[in-house]
Design a protein around this motif. Sequence first.
Motif, PDB file in Angstrom:
ATOM      1  N   HIS A 179       8.364 -39.173  11.921  1.00 54.58           N
ATOM      2  CA  HIS A 179      10.325 -39.030  11.599  1.00 54.58           C
ATOM      3  C   HIS A 179      10.940 -39.712  12.852  1.00 54.58           C
ATOM      4  O   HIS A 179      11.748 -40.339  13.422  1.00 54.58           O
ATOM      5  CB  HIS A 179       9.763 -37.690  11.720  1.00 54.58           C
ATOM      6  N   LYS A 222       0.968 -37.637   1.112  1.00 51.31           N
ATOM      7  CA  LYS A 222       1.789 -37.859   2.831  1.00 51.31           C
ATOM      8  C   LYS A 222       2.904 -39.695   2.641  1.00 51.31           C
ATOM      9  O   LYS A 222       4.015 -39.778   3.113  1.00 51.31           O
ATOM     10  CB  LYS A 222       0.513 -38.380   3.492  1.00 51.31           C
ATOM     11  N   LEU A 253       6.342 -38.815   1.244  1.00 51.56           N
ATOM     12  CA  LEU A 253       6.874 -37.914   2.886  1.00 51.56           C
ATOM     13  C   LEU A 253       7.775 -39.483   3.797  1.00 51.56           C
ATOM     14  O   LEU A 253       8.682 -39.703   3.390  1.00 51.56           O
ATOM     15  CB  LEU A 253       6.000 -37.137   3.147  1.00 51.56           C
ATOM     16  N   GLN A 254       6.639 -39.952   3.613  1.00 54.77           N
ATOM     17  CA  GLN A 254       7.078 -41.622   4.556  1.00 54.77           C
ATOM     18  C   GLN A 254       7.359 -42.601   4.421  1.00 54.77           C
ATOM     19  O   GLN A 254       8.867 -42.632   5.140  1.00 54.77           O
ATOM     20  CB  GLN A 254       6.068 -42.051   4.685  1.00 54.77           C
ATOM     21  N   GLN A 266      12.540 -37.800  -3.677  1.00 57.70           N
ATOM     22  CA  GLN A 266      10.614 -37.868  -3.506  1.00 57.70           C
ATOM     23  C   GLN A 266      10.241 -36.410  -2.495  1.00 57.70           C
ATOM     24  O   GLN A 266       8.971 -35.607  -2.669  1.00 57.70           O
ATOM     25  CB  GLN A 266      10.825 -38.979  -2.610  1.00 57.70           C
ATOM     26  N   PHE A 267      11.571 -35.807  -1.732  1.00 59.78           N
ATOM     27  CA  PHE A 267      10.549 -34.325  -1.111  1.00 59.78           C
ATOM     28  C   PHE A 267      10.273 -33.763  -2.030  1.00 59.78           C
ATOM     29  O   PHE A 267       9.788 -32.873  -1.998  1.00 59.78           O
ATOM     30  CB  PHE A 267      12.251 -34.454  -0.085  1.00 59.78           C
ATOM     31  N   VAL A 315       7.001 -34.076  -3.486  1.00 64.79           N
ATOM     32  CA  VAL A 315       5.732 -34.028  -2.315  1.00 64.79           C
ATOM     33  C   VAL A 315       5.957 -32.310  -2.616  1.00 64.79           C
ATOM     34  O   VAL A 315       4.392 -31.577  -2.724  1.00 64.79           O
ATOM     35  CB  VAL A 315       6.497 -34.060  -1.131  1.00 64.79           C
ATOM     36  N   LEU A 372       2.005 -30.063   2.746  1.00 67.71           N
ATOM     37  CA  LEU A 372       3.245 -30.628   3.354  1.00 67.71           C
ATOM     38  C   LEU A 372       3.846 -29.536   2.472  1.00 67.71           C
ATOM     39  O   LEU A 372       4.654 -30.308   2.982  1.00 67.71           O
ATOM     40  CB  LEU A 372       3.061 -32.135   3.162  1.00 67.71           C
ATOM     41  N   ALA A 394       8.070 -30.365   3.083  1.00 68.43           N
ATOM     42  CA  ALA A 394       8.579 -31.716   2.460  1.00 68.43           C
ATOM     43  C   ALA A 394      10.336 -30.781   1.594  1.00 68.43           C
ATOM     44  O   ALA A 394      10.921 -31.250   1.778  1.00 68.43           O
ATOM     45  CB  ALA A 394       7.836 -31.707   1.241  1.00 68.43           C
ATOM     46  N   SER A 450      13.746 -31.501   2.405  1.00 69.34           N
ATOM     47  CA  SER A 450      14.750 -31.823   0.949  1.00 69.34           C
ATOM     48  C   SER A 450      16.013 -31.505   0.849  1.00 69.34           C
ATOM     49  O   SER A 450      16.621 -31.679   1.033  1.00 69.34           O
ATOM     50  CB  SER A 450      13.738 -31.717  -0.526  1.00 69.34           C
TER      51      SER A 450
END
Length: 179
Positions: free
Chosen positions: A56, A82, A85-86, A106-107, A110, A121, A125, A129
């Motif tokens: 990040h 993962k 998250l990326q 997406q966050f 996850v 994770l 996440a 978020s």
Amino acid sequence: MTIKSLPLLLLLLLAACAQQQPTIPALPPLPPPPPPAQLTLVVAPQDEVAPLLAYHQSLRRMTQGELLKELSSLTLQQKTPKALLQSAMVLSLTRGSGDLARAQAQFDSVATAPEPEAQGLRQLAQLLSAQCADARRLLDESERLRAQLKDNQRKNEQLNETLEALKEIERGLPARASK
């Protein structure tokens, strides 16, 4: 008494004080410390989160073109927690319309994923978020304020035009006769 005898006098005084030390009564032994509380906080192992945090930070130094290139390479990868998250991290930094909402979705996916890989994770996440939600609120508020500013500027221009028209009418009126 001379100055030479002063150090000797001080030495004798210290020796007398040292001999008259009061004895301190023994304190009762302290009770044993309570057992440590059982924490149920699930913390992701350092080796799962640290590389993502470093990733990040590297994203934050990229230009918009580099971010879009990174996003396109991430879309070709398998959709693991993962990788999601990326790609969400990249989306949260791009300036496209709807990117923040996509990143937050997406966050959230996850954070609620049932896979064991997502277990470590989840907290990261959830944090990201929440940051996306805050950024979206701030963006919406800035858009609202920008629209309000444009509206105020338009009203100000209308009032200035009205004022100038009134001044022009006043200049056209005949001068009053003085009494």
